[in-house]
Scaffold this motif. Sequence first.
Motif, short mmCIF file in Angstrom:
data_model
loop_
_atom_site.label_atom_id
_atom_site.label_comp_id
_atom_site.label_asym_id
_atom_site.label_seq_id
_atom_site.Cartn_x
_atom_site.Cartn_y
_atom_site.Cartn_z
N SER A 76 0.91 -1.37 0.05
CA SER A 76 0.01 0.15 -0.10
C SER A 76 0.88 1.22 -0.07
O SER A 76 1.83 1.34 0.85
CB SER A 76 -0.99 0.18 1.39
N GLN B 12 1.52 1.39 -12.36
CA GLN B 12 0.20 0.46 -12.36
C GLN B 12 0.32 -0.21 -10.77
O GLN B 12 -0.88 -0.31 -10.13
CB GLN B 12 0.56 -0.78 -12.99
N SER C 151 -1.16 2.55 -8.63
CA SER C 151 -2.79 2.65 -8.98
C SER C 151 -3.38 1.51 -8.31
O SER C 151 -4.62 1.80 -7.54
CB SER C 151 -2.95 2.48 -10.44
N GLU C 152 -2.98 0.28 -8.20
CA GLU C 152 -3.73 -0.60 -7.39
C GLU C 152 -3.65 -0.50 -6.05
O GLU C 152 -4.63 -0.76 -5.29
CB GLU C 152 -2.85 -2.00 -7.46
N VAL D 205 -3.78 2.61 -4.40
CA VAL D 205 -4.77 3.69 -4.23
C VAL D 205 -6.11 2.96 -4.10
O VAL D 205 -6.97 3.58 -3.57
CB VAL D 205 -4.26 4.63 -5.16
N THR D 206 -6.12 2.17 -5.27
CA THR D 206 -7.62 1.56 -5.14
C THR D 206 -7.99 0.81 -3.98
O THR D 206 -9.02 0.85 -3.52
CB THR D 206 -7.60 0.39 -6.57
N LEU D 207 -7.26 0.08 -3.39
CA LEU D 207 -7.41 -0.77 -2.34
C LEU D 207 -7.60 0.45 -1.17
O LEU D 207 -8.51 0.26 -0.38
CB LEU D 207 -6.11 -1.69 -2.17
N ARG D 208 -6.73 1.28 -1.18
CA ARG D 208 -7.11 2.43 0.05
C ARG D 208 -8.43 3.03 -0.25
O ARG D 208 -9.08 3.39 0.80
CB ARG D 208 -5.91 3.41 -0.35
N LEU D 209 -8.90 3.23 -1.49
CA LEU D 209 -10.17 4.00 -1.64
C LEU D 209 -11.32 2.97 -1.17
O LEU D 209 -12.26 3.66 -0.49
CB LEU D 209 -10.26 4.22 -3.00
N GLN D 210 -11.18 1.79 -1.47
CA GLN D 210 -12.14 0.82 -0.88
C GLN D 210 -12.21 0.67 0.62
O GLN D 210 -13.35 0.74 1.00
CB GLN D 210 -11.92 -0.56 -1.52
#
Length: 378
Positions: free
Chosen positions: A244, A283, A286-287, A289-294
């Motif tokens: 992360s 990439q 980005s993955e 950051v996506t997990l952090r957003l979820q």
Amino acid sequence: MNQRIESLYYRSSEPSQIQPNGDLLPIAFKELGTASEELLVALEQLAEQQEQLVESRTQLEAERRRYQNLFEQAPHAYMALDSAGTITSVNRAATRLFDCTQGLLLHKPFTLLVPIEGRREFREELKRRQQGEEEQEWQVRLYSPNREPFDAALTLSRERDAWGNIVSICLCIGDISDRQRAQAQKQKCTEDLFCDRTRHSFCKGEHIPLQPDALWLICKGWVKLSTLTENNSEVLMGIAGQGSPFCATLTALPIYQATALSQTVELIAISHREIAQSPYLTQLISEGVTLRLQQSELFLSVFGRRRASDRLLTLLQVLKTIIGEPVAKGTRLSLRLTHQELAEASCTTRVTVTRLLSELQHQGKISIDNTHHITIRE
């Protein structure tokens, strides 16, 4: 039948045919006539029902052919098995996957497609999934005479009769060899990225400085991300784990701090300029950051609860998805969180958290071991 009844009726009405009790014969023949009419009506109803059955059978046959065509033309490989594990139906995608004809697969045990060393384990897993209601896929090694062994993902569905007994099962089979190779390549690139850089270590409770021109990427451990309110109370914003990213540019909060949550935290620093020049780093970030957003949305669901007990219970479910590890009696939180940290994350007081945890433990919803780790029971 009507003609015979009429003849008998005519003969019985002649004086020479009348018996001492002959006055009952006309009544009997009349009853026979009524029965004959009812029989004719029943025959007409049966004929009508027969037509309806023929029509229904025609419709069912058309539906069967339609679903059979859908089964055959499905893009995924499907195999139907009976309760003994014998293949009863195979679609075209399955024949292409195993590079053989349907005749070589039909009426054969599915275990023949599993390497010998893994057949016993496969039988046990198949039996376990037949008896349960689990729908998650599981991975197994498969092969056929015409191709090399490959990694496959299986998903099982069950067909039951009116009494709930399993009459057949259907396996959806997917070749995940390319996915496995891609994951292996990604893992190798990540390991190379971590190995070639200097690691910065922090101990539990130590604050991690945020650099304005670089991003922290976690190699090991857990980091607590939080902010402070005007009353100087801490609010949990997220828990970041391995892979992360976090930095000052990923938040709009004026006060944003990172604290080592596990005993040892290892980080690497990546400059923003390097991220912009590397597609792989872009990439990877980005993955993360996506997990952090979820994860942030999960924590928002905690704050939306009005009652403190509901907030705490929701928080435990959120932590279960983030830092949970399966154990025999449920899911154990891999991090030991203090009552104060749980109170900050659920917007309540430490005293309230202590009381609510005691109630949940008394109700059997959670258990706390000797190391003060919480286990959420199923």
